[in-house]
Motif scaffolding. Structure first.
Motif, PDB file in Angstrom:
ATOM      1  N   ALA A  90       0.837  -1.194   0.000  1.00  0.00           N
ATOM      2  CA  ALA A  90       0.000   0.000   0.000  1.00  0.00           C
ATOM      3  C   ALA A  90       0.873   1.246   0.000  1.00  0.00           C
ATOM      4  N   ASP A  91       0.221   2.367  -0.238  1.00  0.00           N
ATOM      5  CA  ASP A  91       0.886   3.657  -0.135  1.00  0.00           C
ATOM      6  C   ASP A  91       0.784   4.076   1.336  1.00  0.00           C
ATOM      7  N   PRO A  92       1.889   4.084   2.084  1.00  0.00           N
ATOM      8  CA  PRO A  92       1.805   4.338   3.520  1.00  0.00           C
ATOM      9  C   PRO A  92       1.245   5.719   3.869  1.00  0.00           C
ATOM     10  N   LEU A  93       1.584   6.744   3.095  1.00  0.00           N
ATOM     11  CA  LEU A  93       1.075   8.091   3.388  1.00  0.00           C
ATOM     12  C   LEU A  93      -0.426   8.182   3.149  1.00  0.00           C
ATOM     13  N   ARG A  94      -0.901   7.563   2.080  1.00  0.00           N
ATOM     14  CA  ARG A  94      -2.331   7.601   1.775  1.00  0.00           C
ATOM     15  C   ARG A  94      -3.122   6.741   2.764  1.00  0.00           C
ATOM     16  N   LEU A  95      -2.560   5.623   3.168  1.00  0.00           N
ATOM     17  CA  LEU A  95      -3.210   4.777   4.178  1.00  0.00           C
ATOM     18  C   LEU A  95      -3.315   5.527   5.501  1.00  0.00           C
ATOM     19  N   GLU A  96      -2.268   6.212   5.861  1.00  0.00           N
ATOM     20  CA  GLU A  96      -2.290   7.037   7.071  1.00  0.00           C
ATOM     21  C   GLU A  96      -3.335   8.144   6.938  1.00  0.00           C
ATOM     22  N   GLN A  97      -3.421   8.766   5.775  1.00  0.00           N
ATOM     23  CA  GLN A  97      -4.404   9.820   5.525  1.00  0.00           C
ATOM     24  C   GLN A  97      -5.835   9.286   5.697  1.00  0.00           C
ATOM     25  N   ILE A  98      -6.094   8.080   5.240  1.00  0.00           N
ATOM     26  CA  ILE A  98      -7.409   7.447   5.396  1.00  0.00           C
ATOM     27  C   ILE A  98      -7.760   7.326   6.872  1.00  0.00           C
ATOM     28  N   ILE A  99      -6.838   6.779   7.643  1.00  0.00           N
ATOM     29  CA  ILE A  99      -7.096   6.536   9.060  1.00  0.00           C
ATOM     30  C   ILE A  99      -7.241   7.850   9.821  1.00  0.00           C
ATOM     31  N   ILE A 100      -6.413   8.832   9.496  1.00  0.00           N
ATOM     32  CA  ILE A 100      -6.521  10.150  10.137  1.00  0.00           C
ATOM     33  C   ILE A 100      -7.899  10.751   9.883  1.00  0.00           C
ATOM     34  N   ASN A 101      -8.376  10.698   8.646  1.00  0.00           N
ATOM     35  CA  ASN A 101      -9.690  11.259   8.334  1.00  0.00           C
ATOM     36  C   ASN A 101     -10.794  10.551   9.111  1.00  0.00           C
ATOM     37  N   LEU A 102     -10.718   9.231   9.209  1.00  0.00           N
ATOM     38  CA  LEU A 102     -11.743   8.484   9.954  1.00  0.00           C
ATOM     39  C   LEU A 102     -11.701   8.835  11.441  1.00  0.00           C
ATOM     40  N   LEU A 103     -10.497   8.915  12.012  1.00  0.00           N
ATOM     41  CA  LEU A 103     -10.378   9.263  13.431  1.00  0.00           C
ATOM     42  C   LEU A 103     -10.822  10.705  13.686  1.00  0.00           C
ATOM     43  N   ASN A 104     -10.465  11.622  12.803  1.00  0.00           N
ATOM     44  CA  ASN A 104     -10.895  13.020  12.957  1.00  0.00           C
ATOM     45  C   ASN A 104     -12.411  13.119  12.981  1.00  0.00           C
ATOM     46  N   ASN A 105     -13.076  12.420  12.061  1.00  0.00           N
ATOM     47  CA  ASN A 105     -14.545  12.457  12.027  1.00  0.00           C
ATOM     48  C   ASN A 105     -15.128  11.861  13.301  1.00  0.00           C
ATOM     49  N   ALA A 106     -14.584  10.745  13.748  1.00  0.00           N
ATOM     50  CA  ALA A 106     -15.111  10.104  14.956  1.00  0.00           C
ATOM     51  C   ALA A 106     -14.993  11.036  16.147  1.00  0.00           C
ATOM     52  N   SER A 107     -13.878  11.732  16.266  1.00  0.00           N
ATOM     53  CA  SER A 107     -13.696  12.665  17.366  1.00  0.00           C
ATOM     54  C   SER A 107     -14.612  13.878  17.203  1.00  0.00           C
ATOM     55  N   LYS A 108     -14.662  14.430  16.000  1.00  0.00           N
ATOM     56  CA  LYS A 108     -15.442  15.639  15.738  1.00  0.00           C
ATOM     57  C   LYS A 108     -16.913  15.451  16.089  1.00  0.00           C
TER      58      LYS A 108
END
Length: 169
Positions: free
Chosen positions: A66-84
């Motif tokens: 996988a693309d590690p930066l894009r995979l990290e970006q996916i997880i960050i977006n999901l966690l940001n939404n969950a927190s928000k």
């Protein structure tokens, strides 16, 4: 400024994806390491909201191509939404598990939930269930569109579930 820069980056990424201009840079990736980097990036958001981030990761090393930066970006977006969309003091859970040849990453929150009619729309560009909250939190409704596109580019799929408003997702 940081939030604005992230929004502009996300908009540019969505534009690049829709025009076919993003190339994934796939390489062998340790899933746990990618998740840990995403968690470190989002930790200040969880701390500012007095929220707990609980995790369950596989004991064995899970390697992906996988693309590690894009995979990290996916997880960050999901966690940001969950927190928000979760109240202060709530728990957000991130789990990752191997399921045969697949890997399932699940983010579960105790947040405001999603109305049934919105479940099919949350990954659409500019989709927002509660515009006043989302705008107050700095979102434009592009993060989940970006998640879906990047997941699909990796050959995966993404879905969302909620028992309704006030039931988390």
């Amino acid at each position: 400024v940081r939030s604005m820069a992230r929004l502009v980056d996300d908009l540019l990424d969505v534009s690049r994806i829709t025009r076919g201009k993003i190339q994934l840079r796939k390489e062998p990736v340790n899933l746990a390491a990618v998740i840990q980097r995403a968690v470190e990036t989002t930790r200040p958001l969880f701390q500012a909201s007095s929220q707990e981030l609980a995790m369950g990761l596989p004991e064995e090393t899970v390697r992906l191509h996988a693309d590690p930066l894009r995979l990290e970006q996916i997880i960050i977006n999901l966690l940001n939404n969950a927190s928000k969309y979760s109240e202060p003091g709530r728990v957000v859970r991130l789990d990752a598990a191997r399921d045969g040849q697949d890997v399932i990453v699940r983010v579960v929150d105790q947040g405001i939930g999603i109305a049934p009619e919105m479940l099919t729309q949350v990954f659409e560009l500019f989709a927002q269930a509660d515009r006043s909250l989302d705008r107050a939190q700095g979102g434009l409704g592009i993060g989940l569109t970006l998640v879906r596109s990047l997941v699909q580019m990796h050959g995966g799929s993404v879905m969302c579930r909620s028992d309704g408003l006030g039931q988390g997702s």
